[in-house]
Design an enzyme around this catalytic site. Structure first.
Site, PDB file in Angstrom:
ATOM      1  N   GLU A 183       0.660  27.480  77.341  1.00  0.00           N
ATOM      2  CA  GLU A 183      -0.800  27.387  77.295  1.00  0.00           C
ATOM      3  C   GLU A 183      -1.437  27.882  78.584  1.00  0.00           C
ATOM      4  O   GLU A 183      -0.869  27.738  79.661  1.00  0.00           O
ATOM      5  CB  GLU A 183      -1.212  25.929  77.021  1.00  0.00           C
TER       6      GLU A 183
ATOM      7  N   CYS B 286      -6.633  28.874  84.573  1.00  0.00           N
ATOM      8  CA  CYS B 286      -5.604  27.894  84.919  1.00  0.00           C
ATOM      9  C   CYS B 286      -4.292  28.359  84.285  1.00  0.00           C
ATOM     10  O   CYS B 286      -4.154  28.449  83.071  1.00  0.00           O
ATOM     11  CB  CYS B 286      -6.023  26.520  84.386  1.00  0.00           C
TER      12      CYS B 286
ATOM     13  N   CYS C 125       8.088  20.754  81.671  1.00  0.00           N
ATOM     14  CA  CYS C 125       8.209  20.473  83.106  1.00  0.00           C
ATOM     15  C   CYS C 125       9.277  19.420  83.292  1.00  0.00           C
ATOM     16  O   CYS C 125       9.309  18.421  82.569  1.00  0.00           O
ATOM     17  CB  CYS C 125       6.877  19.983  83.662  1.00  0.00           C
TER      18      CYS C 125
ATOM     19  N   CYS D  50       6.257  13.329  85.450  1.00  0.00           N
ATOM     20  CA  CYS D  50       5.330  12.299  85.915  1.00  0.00           C
ATOM     21  C   CYS D  50       4.892  11.500  84.689  1.00  0.00           C
ATOM     22  O   CYS D  50       4.633  12.086  83.632  1.00  0.00           O
ATOM     23  CB  CYS D  50       4.113  12.939  86.575  1.00  0.00           C
TER      24      CYS D  50
ATOM     25  N   CYS E 126       1.562  12.320  82.607  1.00  0.00           N
ATOM     26  CA  CYS E 126       1.267  13.715  82.255  1.00  0.00           C
ATOM     27  C   CYS E 126       1.853  14.099  80.898  1.00  0.00           C
ATOM     28  O   CYS E 126       3.035  13.864  80.638  1.00  0.00           O
ATOM     29  CB  CYS E 126       1.829  14.624  83.350  1.00  0.00           C
TER      30      CYS E 126
ATOM     31  N   GLY F 284       3.935  22.927  84.034  1.00  0.00           N
ATOM     32  CA  GLY F 284       5.081  23.184  84.894  1.00  0.00           C
ATOM     33  C   GLY F 284       4.841  22.958  86.369  1.00  0.00           C
ATOM     34  O   GLY F 284       3.706  22.818  86.825  1.00  0.00           O
ATOM     35  N   GLU F 285       5.934  22.883  87.104  1.00  0.00           N
ATOM     36  CA  GLU F 285       5.890  22.701  88.552  1.00  0.00           C
ATOM     37  C   GLU F 285       6.143  24.073  89.190  1.00  0.00           C
ATOM     38  O   GLU F 285       7.270  24.580  89.183  1.00  0.00           O
ATOM     39  CB  GLU F 285       6.974  21.685  88.972  1.00  0.00           C
TER      40      GLU F 285
ATOM     41  N   SER G 111      -0.927  24.172  92.873  1.00  0.00           N
ATOM     42  CA  SER G 111      -0.820  22.711  92.872  1.00  0.00           C
ATOM     43  C   SER G 111       0.634  22.309  92.672  1.00  0.00           C
ATOM     44  O   SER G 111       1.318  22.823  91.788  1.00  0.00           O
ATOM     45  CB  SER G 111      -1.671  22.138  91.729  1.00  0.00           C
TER      46      SER G 111
ATOM     47  N   SER H 230      -0.396  16.968  94.411  1.00  0.00           N
ATOM     48  CA  SER H 230      -0.580  15.834  93.511  1.00  0.00           C
ATOM     49  C   SER H 230      -0.024  14.594  94.196  1.00  0.00           C
ATOM     50  O   SER H 230       1.157  14.291  94.062  1.00  0.00           O
ATOM     51  CB  SER H 230       0.179  16.086  92.200  1.00  0.00           C
ATOM     52  N   LEU H 231      -0.882  13.895  94.911  1.00  0.00           N
ATOM     53  CA  LEU H 231      -0.410  12.733  95.675  1.00  0.00           C
ATOM     54  C   LEU H 231      -0.416  11.490  94.769  1.00  0.00           C
ATOM     55  O   LEU H 231       0.606  10.842  94.595  1.00  0.00           O
ATOM     56  CB  LEU H 231      -1.304  12.558  96.910  1.00  0.00           C
ATOM     57  N   HIS H 232      -1.551  11.158  94.247  1.00  0.00           N
ATOM     58  CA  HIS H 232      -1.714  10.144  93.203  1.00  0.00           C
ATOM     59  C   HIS H 232      -1.368   8.706  93.597  1.00  0.00           C
ATOM     60  O   HIS H 232      -1.469   7.799  92.762  1.00  0.00           O
ATOM     61  CB  HIS H 232      -0.925  10.512  91.933  1.00  0.00           C
TER      62      HIS H 232
ATOM     63  N   ASN I 107      -6.873  11.810  82.086  1.00  0.00           N
ATOM     64  CA  ASN I 107      -7.176  12.331  80.744  1.00  0.00           C
ATOM     65  C   ASN I 107      -6.156  11.814  79.747  1.00  0.00           C
ATOM     66  O   ASN I 107      -4.957  12.020  79.929  1.00  0.00           O
ATOM     67  CB  ASN I 107      -7.142  13.867  80.757  1.00  0.00           C
TER      68      ASN I 107
ATOM     69  N   CYS J 136      -6.781  18.560  82.666  1.00  0.00           N
ATOM     70  CA  CYS J 136      -5.601  18.363  83.535  1.00  0.00           C
ATOM     71  C   CYS J 136      -4.597  17.437  82.866  1.00  0.00           C
ATOM     72  O   CYS J 136      -4.949  16.343  82.445  1.00  0.00           O
ATOM     73  CB  CYS J 136      -5.992  17.682  84.833  1.00  0.00           C
TER      74      CYS J 136
HETATM   75  N1  SAH Z   1       2.706  20.504  88.123  1.00  0.00           N
HETATM   76  C1  SAH Z   1       1.710  20.686  89.099  1.00  0.00           C
HETATM   77  C2  SAH Z   1       0.465  21.381  88.605  1.00  0.00           C
HETATM   78  C3  SAH Z   1      -0.092  21.053  87.241  1.00  0.00           C
HETATM   79  S1  SAH Z   1      -1.001  19.672  86.846  1.00  0.00           S
HETATM   80  C4  SAH Z   1       1.334  19.383  89.712  1.00  0.00           C
HETATM   81  O1  SAH Z   1       1.744  18.361  89.211  1.00  0.00           O
HETATM   82  O2  SAH Z   1       0.648  19.400  90.741  1.00  0.00           O
HETATM   83  C5  SAH Z   1      -2.626  19.673  87.533  1.00  0.00           C
HETATM   84  C6  SAH Z   1      -3.070  18.263  87.999  1.00  0.00           C
HETATM   85  O3  SAH Z   1      -3.315  17.365  86.895  1.00  0.00           O
HETATM   86  C7  SAH Z   1      -2.001  17.581  88.824  1.00  0.00           C
HETATM   87  O4  SAH Z   1      -2.572  16.976  89.942  1.00  0.00           O
HETATM   88  C8  SAH Z   1      -1.457  16.539  87.866  1.00  0.00           C
HETATM   89  O5  SAH Z   1      -0.807  15.507  88.524  1.00  0.00           O
HETATM   90  C9  SAH Z   1      -2.693  16.109  87.160  1.00  0.00           C
HETATM   91  N2  SAH Z   1      -2.467  15.414  85.882  1.00  0.00           N
HETATM   92  C10 SAH Z   1      -1.356  15.355  85.137  1.00  0.00           C
HETATM   93  N3  SAH Z   1      -1.563  14.617  84.018  1.00  0.00           N
HETATM   94  C11 SAH Z   1      -2.841  14.210  84.071  1.00  0.00           C
HETATM   95  C12 SAH Z   1      -3.667  13.461  83.180  1.00  0.00           C
HETATM   96  N4  SAH Z   1      -3.221  13.010  82.029  1.00  0.00           N
HETATM   97  N5  SAH Z   1      -4.947  13.250  83.548  1.00  0.00           N
HETATM   98  C13 SAH Z   1      -5.446  13.755  84.697  1.00  0.00           C
HETATM   99  N6  SAH Z   1      -4.727  14.493  85.558  1.00  0.00           N
HETATM  100  C14 SAH Z   1      -3.425  14.716  85.252  1.00  0.00           C
HETATM  101 FE1  SF4 Z   2       5.040  18.404  85.800  1.00  0.00          FE
HETATM  102 FE2  SF4 Z   2       2.741  18.439  87.189  1.00  0.00          FE
HETATM  103 FE3  SF4 Z   2       2.900  17.199  84.814  1.00  0.00          FE
HETATM  104 FE4  SF4 Z   2       4.143  16.163  86.925  1.00  0.00          FE
HETATM  105  S1  SF4 Z   2       1.908  16.400  86.671  1.00  0.00           S
HETATM  106  S2  SF4 Z   2       5.001  16.374  84.860  1.00  0.00           S
HETATM  107  S3  SF4 Z   2       4.785  18.001  87.977  1.00  0.00           S
HETATM  108  S4  SF4 Z   2       3.130  19.369  85.167  1.00  0.00           S
END
Ligand code: SAH
Ligand code: SF4
Length: 348
Positions: free
Chosen positions: A89, A102, A109, A113, A116, A164-165, A196, A218-220, A295, A338
């Site tokens: 996508e 994007c 991936c 996480c 995600c 993906g990462e 990212s 992506s610190l979170h 999301n 996201c």
């Molecule tokens: N894999 C990479 C880039 C893609 S994701 C990464 O993890 O950084 C883009 C952003 O969306 C990242 O910060 C990710 O952690 C965040 N993300 C993932 N799932 C999400 C969700 N369900 N709601 C909001 N943000 C999310």
């Molecule tokens: Fe992969 Fe980024 Fe999703 Fe984590 S947030 S599973 S690194 S795509």
């Protein structure tokens, strides 16, 4: 071989091997990236024999557009079909003063996480460089973007924030970014490209030295305890190592800051105390924090923080002097926001 994946250097080698003058490579490059040619026939200033030879050994193939979903906010999600039948996508996000594409770097991936959607899909494979550049070409084609040819370019920003990462596919991602940045081609400045990452520490350093695009992390979570629970990669590279790598990222200053992404998960990482802990953690790094309301996706074990809680968190950060922006979700209704991407290649 798909010419879209060749960096300028490797592109020149193809022509060297054909025994044609170097400047011919420049002509073909120009056709592909400035004039968006998808066949050698169009290249009217290239001799017919050379076109025939190129035709015999190479292609200029974009991923095929399988489906396009349009959100009520104008965001478009493309399901792209690759030559081996897999899907990926890509999302096009028009805004008032810019348009962002994007881009995905992998099918699925492996980082997984827990919040995600992409992470719930089994990892299938890395995308090739041409499949990454191809996403930008599809976006340009969709908008009939004249590109860098004149000042009216429509796509202004590229974010490596799709599926993906990216730093787990460094070689292909780095080739693709070099192609996007080439000043005689797509000509995106490094300030218009953001990568990212979930925190693949050794490659953050490499990415900084070799590409030096904008970095989003992506610190979170403000500490290992929470981050270990939601991001398994933290068991490999912990918060301290990650922050150290950010500190070393080249050319970071007040004008060019690192973005820390922070997904707002109700009762997991969204208290004011955690905001204060986060501020202390990134105190000495020129940074901005991007709060992302989580999301939802089907079956996910999380809830989004309430708007008032997000405000409280943002204010606690702001009080310490941290720049904080709350990201407005785009394309939620078509699962394009996201962390919502998940290609349907699995349902086969
Ligand atoms: N894999 C990479 C880039 C893609 S994701 C990464 O993890 O950084 C883009 C952003 O969306 C990242 O910060 C990710 O952690 C965040 N993300 C993932 N799932 C999400 C969700 N369900 N709601 C909001 N943000 C999310
Ligand atoms: Fe992969 Fe980024 Fe999703 Fe984590 S947030 S599973 S690194 S795509």
């Amino acid at each position: 071989m798909n010419l879209l994946g060749f960096t300028r250097q490797n592109f020149a080698v193809v022509f060297e091997q054909m025994n044609v003058p170097k400047w011919r490579a420049g002509q073909v490059w120009d056709w592909i990236y400035r004039k968006s040619a998808t066949s050698f026939d169009e290249m009217s200033n290239v001799p017919a024999e050379m076109r025939a030879e190129l035709q015999g050994n190479h292609s200029i193939a974009y991923p095929a557009v399988d489906r396009v979903l349009t959100s009520s906010d104008g965001t478009e999600k493309f399901l792209l079909q690759l030559s081996d039948g897999e899907s990926v996508e890509m999302v096009l996000i028009p805004e008032r003063d810019r348009c962002t594409v994007c881009v995905s770097s992998q099918i699925g991936c492996g980082v997984k996480c827990s919040f995600c959607h992409t992470g719930t899909q089994p990892f299938v494979r890395n995308l090739e460089a041409h499949e990454i550049v191809g996403q930008v070409m599809v976006a340009r084609q969709r908008l009939s973007d004249p590109g860098a040819l004149n000042s009216k370019r429509l796509i202004t920003n590229i974010v490596m924030m799709g599926m993906g990462e990216p730093l787990h596919n460094y070689e292909n991602v780095s080739s693709a970014i070099k192609i996007m940045m080439d000043s005689d081609g797509l000509a995106f400045s490094r300030r218009r490209i953001t990568l990212s990452t979930s925190g693949v520490v050794p490659f953050i350093v490499r990415c900084g030295t070799e590409l030096c695009v904008n970095l989003a992390v992506s610190l979170h979570a403000p500490n290992d305890e929470i981050r270990n629970k939601i991001m398994p990669i933290n068991n490999m590279y912990n918060v301290r190592e990650l922050i150290n790598a950010c500190r070393q990222y080249p050319n970071t200053n007040e004008a060019r800051r690192i973005t820390f992404e922070y997904v707002m998960l109700r009762d997991v990482n969204d208290s004011e105390q955690q905001a204060i802990e986060l501020a202390a953690l990134i105190r000495d790094i020129p940074a901005k924090v991007n709060l992302i309301p989580w999301n939802p996706w089907p079956g996910a074990p999380f809830k989004t923080s309430s708007n008032s809680q997000i405000d409280r968190f943002a204010q606690a950060l702001a009080r310490t002097g941290v720049t904080v922006i709350t990201r407005t979700p785009r394309g939620q209704d078509i699962l394009a926001a996201c962390g919502q991407l998940k290609s349907s290649s699995l349902s086969k």
